[in-house]
Design a protein around this motif. Structure first.
Motif, PDB file in Angstrom:
ATOM      1  N   TYR A   1      -8.486  -0.970   1.103  1.00 46.07           N
ATOM      2  CA  TYR A   1      -7.234  -0.851   0.281  1.00 46.07           C
ATOM      3  C   TYR A   1      -6.797  -2.327   0.167  1.00 46.07           C
ATOM      4  O   TYR A   1      -7.484  -3.351   0.691  1.00 46.07           O
ATOM      5  N   ALA A   2      -5.851  -2.486  -0.593  1.00 47.92           N
ATOM      6  CA  ALA A   2      -5.336  -3.890  -1.023  1.00 47.92           C
ATOM      7  C   ALA A   2      -3.961  -3.780  -1.357  1.00 47.92           C
ATOM      8  O   ALA A   2      -3.532  -2.960  -2.193  1.00 47.92           O
ATOM      9  N   VAL A   3      -3.032  -4.684  -1.054  1.00 48.60           N
ATOM     10  CA  VAL A   3      -1.764  -4.798  -1.449  1.00 48.60           C
ATOM     11  C   VAL A   3      -1.898  -5.871  -2.404  1.00 48.60           C
ATOM     12  O   VAL A   3      -2.100  -6.930  -1.978  1.00 48.60           O
ATOM     13  N   ILE A   4      -1.216  -5.536  -3.667  1.00 54.09           N
ATOM     14  CA  ILE A   4      -1.496  -6.318  -4.921  1.00 54.09           C
ATOM     15  C   ILE A   4      -0.216  -6.668  -5.448  1.00 54.09           C
ATOM     16  O   ILE A   4       0.511  -5.820  -5.692  1.00 54.09           O
ATOM     17  N   ASN A   5      -0.164  -7.973  -5.901  1.00 55.84           N
ATOM     18  CA  ASN A   5       1.176  -8.394  -6.694  1.00 55.84           C
ATOM     19  C   ASN A   5       1.286  -7.671  -8.162  1.00 55.84           C
ATOM     20  O   ASN A   5       0.117  -7.650  -8.544  1.00 55.84           O
TER      21      ASN A   5
END
Length: 271
Positions: free
Chosen positions: A195-199
């Protein structure tokens, strides 16, 4: 003959001065702004015709990083920039001794948690030991960790919030591995992490939609209030006529309508 020559020289000098003055006027009517490719540069291009109607030429220079637009604004190479939020600006000034200030608050981009390689698209089913990538710059990392905390994935130490780092994770029941990656690389790193938390801007640039995210920052969150994207100038230039004109245009109903219709909630006006 001498009198004629003197008159000719004086006329030539007058013409040169006239041209120089015109050149200075043209330059004064140009506003050069550095911006992230999306959505900032796109929004500015929508503003360009409105700036032209006010007698200004808006020049937009695109950047793919979070440093050069600020140093170029500090040096005077750019009149302004539009790519960052308030907390990043404050941190940048503190770290670099720059003198950059807010000329206008424009929008915010909610962070989203996106699914990577063959991972469950459900917060409740995030597996034990999963890898979640987050931005590696100070302010955006804290914001990402706050989102993970809001979703019950981790717990942060009391009081950490907007200054949180991975060292401030108090509990991590699923033993999630937090991988710090440059914000601009997060979307393309999805295939290598769970998973990734992306701007918001980099998610859009990477072809992601806010509807694809399995978790999104709440409009009521502490972070949203602190992460408004802003038009930035060097201190002392806030009242320059071209900057004031641009700030006013970026906060019109026309721009609000454009943002809402174009980005489907990934970019939200703050006016």
């Amino acid at each position: 003959m001498k009198a004629k020559k003197i008159i000719a020289v004086l006329l030539a000098l007058a013409i040169c001065v006239s041209f120089a003055a015109c050149g200075d006027d043209d330059e004064a009517k140009t506003v050069t702004v550095g911006a992230s490719v999306t959505p900032h540069a796109e929004i500015l291009r929508q503003a360009a015709p409105l700036m032209e109607a006010k007698g200004y030429t808006l020049v937009v220079k695109e950047y793919n990083d979070y440093v050069i637009p600020n140093t170029a604004t500090e040096s005077g190479e750019l009149d302004a920039n539009y790519f960052q939020h308030i907390n990043y600006l404050n941190d940048f000034n503190a770290q670099n001794g720059t003198h950059l200030v807010v000329a206008a608050e424009v929008h915010y981009e909610p962070l989203g948690l996106y699914v990577g390689k063959d991972s469950p698209a459900d917060i409740a089913q995030i597996p034990e030991g999963a890898t979640i990538a987050v931005p590696n710059d100070t302010t955006n990392e804290a914001r990402a960790l706050m989102l993970l905390e809001a979703e019950g994935i981790i717990t942060l130490k009391e009081g950490a919030s907007l200054t949180a780092t991975v060292l401030d994770i108090e509990s991590n029941p699923k033993n999630i591995k937090i991988e710090e990656i440059e914000a601009a690389q997060l979307a393309r790193s999805l295939e290598d992490v769970d998973y990734a938390v992306i701007n918001g801007n980099y998610a859009i640039q990477g072809g992601l939609k806010i509807a694809d995210a399995i978790a999104v920052e709440s409009k009521e969150s502490e972070a949203i209030k602190e992460y408004v994207n802003i038009l930035v100038v060097k201190e002392g230039n806030e009242k320059n006529e071209g900057i004031v004109a641009l700030a006013e245009i970026l906060q019109t109903e026309d721009m609000q309508k454009y943002i809402n219709e174009t980005y489907g909630g990934a970019v939200v006006p703050m006016f």
